[in-house]
Scaffold this active site. Structure first.
Site, PDB file in Angstrom:
ATOM      1  CB  VAL A 117       6.537   7.442  -6.571  1.00 27.48           C
ATOM      2  CG1 VAL A 117       7.915   6.858  -6.302  1.00 27.48           C
ATOM      3  CG2 VAL A 117       6.656   8.821  -7.216  1.00 27.48           C
ATOM      4  CB  CYS A 118       6.961   2.835  -5.377  1.00 24.61           C
ATOM      5  SG  CYS A 118       7.398   1.215  -4.715  1.00 24.61           S
TER       6      CYS A 118
END
Length: 329
Positions: A117-118
């Site tokens: 994520v990210c």
């Protein structure tokens, strides 16, 4: 529902971005509330110890298990969030703690699929999990990822990218898009769309996507558009010219074009082609149908028409797409 419980491990470490952790957990929780399937997912937060972890937001989170405990389990999905620091020149840098990198590599070896994520993509990269793959991350650290790991093909545009069993997401809120895509892979896009509606968000955002996103159209704003979209879906292999759609909706072609541009920001022809490409994409992923059969089932008159549409919409060919995304059976 299938009744299969999928074990998801979300990593925790000091300074982790809070939404990277809670966003996916919320999506998987909403899946169970929306479907009534209490055995769909089991989400566990894992950290080096069982002590509270302080996130970048200052909120303290309690782990469910240690990394060592997680390493004794068979993991369906390993979710790897990220963390950043800002230098004296206000430049953002992804943090890659060696201990966390070690456990990412260890736990990934026990996982059926891995998703970052990210800026968590930097942890996957440091663990060697992205070499030779295409990946995305937050736009502010994309150059850092490319410079630090030249073996990775970094693309900062997509909301998320899937390359085989490794998924990478872009900005922080992209954790929701990514998690919805995982739900769609596990239980189908219809179910994922129900979850997306509960989150009051698109299953697929109307911009900033690539062929690796799970495509679904923006929610309609009128009942008439909803009916037109349903009609297109149900008649995807048939004639869907502007005249056909206008006749079905009992309006003029001029009105039809205006409605599509106002509510979806595109012409009827562009929308229909996108819908046909989406059906073709699903068939290429889930069947062994010939290109001729896929083209026919989606309303493309010829294979050449199918290929041209794929090049326009996805910048690839149907054959190349199937080679990378065909689901194993």
């Amino acid at each position: 529902m299938s009744g299969i419980k999928r074990f998801i491990v979300v990593l925790l470490f000091e300074g982790v971005d809070l939404l990277d952790v809670t966003g996916p957990a919320e999506v998987f929780s909403l899946f169970q509330r929306e479907t009534g399937d209490a055995t769909g997912y089991h989400v566990a937060l894992a950290a080096e110890t069982l002590d509270p972890v302080t996130t970048a937001a200052g909120v303290r989170v309690l782990p469910d298990m240690t990394f060592e405990e997680a390493a004794t389990r068979s993991i369906d999905t390993l979710m790897v969030p990220g963390s950043v620091e800002v230098d004296d020149q206000s430049r953002v840098h992804a943090v890659t703690d060696p201990t966390v990198v070690h456990w990412v590599k260890e736990l990934a070896s026990r996982s059926k699929r891995v998703a970052s994520v990210c800026v968590g993509a930097h942890l996957l990269a440091a663990a060697g999990l992205l070499d030779g793959k295409r990946a995305t991350t937050h736009w502010s650290t994309a150059q850092q990822l490319a410079a630090d790991h030249p073996a990775i093909e970094v693309d900062a545009d997509p909301i998320f990218i899937r390359d085989q069993d490794v998924w990478t997401g872009a900005g922080i809120t992209a954790c929701l898009d990514l998690s919805l895509a995982l739900v769609a892979e596990d239980f189908g896009e219809t179910t994922a769309l129900r979850v997306a509606r509960q989150l009051v968000m698109y299953l697929k955002r109307p911009s900033g996507q690539s062929q690796f996103s799970v495509p679904t159209e923006p929610a309609p704003t009128t009942r008439r558009m909803d009916d037109l979209r349903h009609y297109i879906t149900q008649n995807i292999a048939g004639h869907l010219t502007a005249a056909d759609l206008a006749e079905h909706a009992h309006i003029s072609e001029r009105q039809l074009v205006r409605i599509f541009k106002t509510e979806l920001g595109m012409t009827p022809a562009v929308y229909v082609e996108a819908a046909r490409v989406e059906v073709a994409r699903q068939l290429l992923e889930s069947t062994d149908d010939t290109l001729e059969r896929v083209a026919s089932a989606c309303g493309f008159n010829t294979i050449d028409t199918l290929i041209r549409a794929f090049r326009r919409k996805l910048n690839t060919t149907p054959t190349e797409y199937r080679a990378r995304f065909r689901h194993s059976v």
